[in-house]
Scaffold this active site. Sequence first.
Site, mmCIF file in Angstrom:
data_model
loop_
_atom_site.group_PDB
_atom_site.id
_atom_site.type_symbol
_atom_site.label_atom_id
_atom_site.label_comp_id
_atom_site.label_asym_id
_atom_site.label_seq_id
_atom_site.Cartn_x
_atom_site.Cartn_y
_atom_site.Cartn_z
ATOM 1 N N ARG A 120 0.859 -1.200 0.000
ATOM 2 C CA ARG A 120 0.000 0.000 0.000
ATOM 3 C C ARG A 120 0.879 1.229 0.000
ATOM 4 N NH1 ARG A 120 -5.319 -1.246 -0.823
ATOM 5 N NH2 ARG A 120 -5.412 -3.419 -0.193
ATOM 6 N N ASN A 155 12.020 0.973 3.796
ATOM 7 C CA ASN A 155 11.339 0.138 2.791
ATOM 8 C C ASN A 155 12.377 -0.616 1.975
ATOM 9 O OD1 ASN A 155 9.143 -0.796 1.115
ATOM 10 N ND2 ASN A 155 9.796 0.661 -0.451
ATOM 11 N N HIS A 214 12.809 -2.319 -1.889
ATOM 12 C CA HIS A 214 12.195 -2.304 -3.216
ATOM 13 C C HIS A 214 13.056 -3.143 -4.165
ATOM 14 C CE1 HIS A 214 9.800 -0.770 -6.524
ATOM 15 N NE2 HIS A 214 10.933 -0.646 -7.190
ATOM 16 N N ASP A 248 8.572 5.112 -3.476
ATOM 17 C CA ASP A 248 9.869 4.537 -3.857
ATOM 18 C C ASP A 248 10.896 5.634 -4.116
ATOM 19 O OD1 ASP A 248 8.676 2.036 -3.704
ATOM 20 O OD2 ASP A 248 8.161 2.001 -5.824
HETATM 21 C C1 GRF Z 1 10.103 -7.880 -1.890
HETATM 22 O O1 GRF Z 1 10.854 -8.159 -3.035
HETATM 23 C C2 GRF Z 1 9.913 -6.405 -1.707
HETATM 24 O O2 GRF Z 1 10.978 -5.648 -2.186
HETATM 25 C C3 GRF Z 1 8.706 -6.119 -2.537
HETATM 26 O O3 GRF Z 1 7.860 -7.219 -2.323
HETATM 27 C C4 GRF Z 1 8.665 -8.361 -2.018
HETATM 28 C C5 GRF Z 1 8.122 -8.912 -0.739
HETATM 29 O O4 GRF Z 1 8.569 -10.215 -0.519
HETATM 30 N N1 GRF Z 1 8.123 -4.842 -2.190
HETATM 31 P P1 GRF Z 1 8.298 -10.948 0.858
HETATM 32 O O5 GRF Z 1 6.795 -10.806 1.163
HETATM 33 O O6 GRF Z 1 9.141 -10.314 1.910
HETATM 34 O O7 GRF Z 1 8.663 -12.379 0.601
#
Ligand code: GRF
Length: 226
Positions: free
Chosen positions: A111, A127, A129, A165
Amino acid sequence: MAASARAQNQGPRTGEAVADDRRVVVLVSGHGSNLQALLDATAEPGSGMTVVLVAADRPDAFGLERARRAGVDTAVVRPADHPDRPAFDLALRDRVAAARPDVVCLAGFMRILGPGFVRAFPDRIVNTHPSLLPAFRGAHAVRDALAYGVKVTGCTVHLVDEEVDHGPVLFQSSVPVEAGDDEDRLHERIKAEEHRLLPAAVRLVAEGRVRVEGRRARIVQPEEVP
Ligand code: GRF
């Protein structure tokens, strides 16, 4: 013995922070492998950090199950239960704030968080990404990187500001694209890097070792922390 195995042998952890531990709140939407990396890192003896709450925007997020197995408190705050996005932001803010976090970690939280949430935890939200930002922002970063035909992609662990991001970068790691990669295979290798970098970044923020100077996040030595 792996930390998760040790935690299992010792029975569920309470999720109660040891008095001086830094308090970590993690937000998830899905599988939660990054959450697991954080749970494992914080379960290491002397880690000085405790995950005190895992919150999700959906009740079926497997990350919640990981938290329950580790004995960590969970919460679900669903957008559908609130009249609009600002109201959701404030409800989530209040639930997170009640856990008195030193750092808030978005670990696959899908979200966009508005100012009502972000301003409550300035320079304390981390965060991860799955691209080398500023390339391939958004929810389909791995797919977009493959479609573009890049030879190298990776992950970015960054502070969260009011743009998506976008906040100051803490760590990045590159991951080469291999012949025959599909989205899942490439994403797994990227996640392996996220699992390494995210706990390290969370620790730095929790310990107050990150100074934000414009777009740059400078990491200071422990002696420089007041
Ligand atoms: C990760 O690659 C993160 O960067 C992205 O979603 C993925 C989440 O993976 N936003 P998980 O739920 O921690 O396995």
